[in-house]
Design an enzyme around this catalytic site. Structure first.
Site, mmCIF file in Angstrom:
data_model
loop_
_atom_site.group_PDB
_atom_site.id
_atom_site.type_symbol
_atom_site.label_atom_id
_atom_site.label_comp_id
_atom_site.label_asym_id
_atom_site.label_seq_id
_atom_site.Cartn_x
_atom_site.Cartn_y
_atom_site.Cartn_z
ATOM 1 N N HIS A 176 0.840 -1.209 0.000
ATOM 2 C CA HIS A 176 0.000 0.000 0.000
ATOM 3 C C HIS A 176 0.871 1.253 0.000
ATOM 4 C CE1 HIS A 176 -3.166 -2.567 2.256
ATOM 5 N NE2 HIS A 176 -3.664 -2.345 1.050
ATOM 6 N N LYS A 226 -18.703 -5.483 8.295
ATOM 7 C CA LYS A 226 -17.499 -6.302 8.167
ATOM 8 C C LYS A 226 -16.706 -6.227 9.467
ATOM 9 C CE LYS A 226 -13.358 -6.682 5.282
ATOM 10 N NZ LYS A 226 -12.590 -6.056 4.203
ATOM 11 N N ARG A 271 -1.684 -5.866 -7.797
ATOM 12 C CA ARG A 271 -0.594 -6.764 -7.442
ATOM 13 C C ARG A 271 -0.304 -7.759 -8.547
ATOM 14 N NH1 ARG A 271 -3.518 -8.411 -2.012
ATOM 15 N NH2 ARG A 271 -4.955 -8.852 -3.667
ATOM 16 N N SER A 321 -3.453 -7.625 2.933
ATOM 17 C CA SER A 321 -3.759 -7.458 4.351
ATOM 18 C C SER A 321 -4.218 -8.779 4.966
ATOM 19 C CB SER A 321 -4.832 -6.387 4.543
ATOM 20 O OG SER A 321 -4.333 -5.125 4.161
#
Length: 161
Positions: A17, A41, A90, A128
Site C-alpha cells: 500500500h 465487516k 498486485r 492485508s
C-alpha cells in the site's frame, strides 16, 4: 489541483500500500487515503487504530491526508471533489475485478477516472489478509508492513495470548 483518493480498508496497511501511495503522492497534487468504515465487516484492527497507524506511516508525505468514510466510494469522491481514484494492482488476477469496479464507478460519477498503479514485484503476493493470518500465527511480517504496524501487530498478538 488534481485530488486523488486512495480508498481501502487498510486492515492493516502494508508496504505494498505504501509503495502505491508514495508513487501516487508524486503524481497528484493531493492524495486522500480514504479508509472504509464498514460496520457489516468485522475488522482486524479498529478504525481509529488504523487511522493512527496510517497517519504515522504517512507523516513524511506532506500532500497526503487521511480520512475515513462509509458508503459508496464515488459518493465520497463527489463530496471531496476528487477526479481520480487510485487502485493498486498486485497481479493479473486483480485486473478483472478492478476493471469492473472502475467502469461502475465511472458510470456512477463520470468525472472520476481510475488510475491503476502496480506494486513492486516484491509486494505482488502481499495482502492485508495474508499479513493478518501470518502475524496471528507468529510469522515474521516485519519486511511486509511499516515498522509501526509491525509493532502494533506484535502487541496485539501478546494481548490475545
Amino acid at each position: 489541483m488534481t485530488l486523488a483518493i486512495y480508498p481501502g480498508s487498510f486492515d492493516p496497511i502494508t508496504k505494498g500500500h505504501m509503495d502505491v501511495l508514495q508513487r501516487a503522492s508524486k503524481l497528484f497534487d493531493k492524495v486522500i487515503i480514504a479508509v472504509l468504515k464498514n460496520s457489516s465487516k468485522k475488522c482486524f484492527i479498529p478504525l481509529e487504530d488504523r487511522l493512527n497507524l496510517i497517519r504515522e506511516c504517512c507523516s513524511h508525505l506532506p500532500n497526503v491526508e487521511i480520512d475515513s468514510f462509509n458508503g459508496l466510494t464515488v459518493d465520497y469522491a463527489k463530496q471531496k471533489n476528487a477526479t481520480v481514484l487510485i487502485r493498486g494492482m498486485r497481479a493479473i488476477t486483480d485486473f478483472e475485478y478492478e476493471m469492473q469496479m472502475a467502469q461502475m464507478n465511472n458510470t456512477l460519477y463520470s468525472e472520476l477516472e481510475t488510475v491503476f498503479l502496480t506494486t513492486k514485484p516484491k509486494y505482488n503476493f502481499v495482502s492485508s489478509s495474508i499479513i493478518k493470518e501470518a502475524a496471528l500465527l507468529g510469522g515474521d511480517v516485519s519486511r511486509l508492513v511499516p515498522e509501526n504496524v509491525y509493532n502494533y501487530l506484535l502487541n496485539l498478538k501478546k494481548e490475545t495470548k
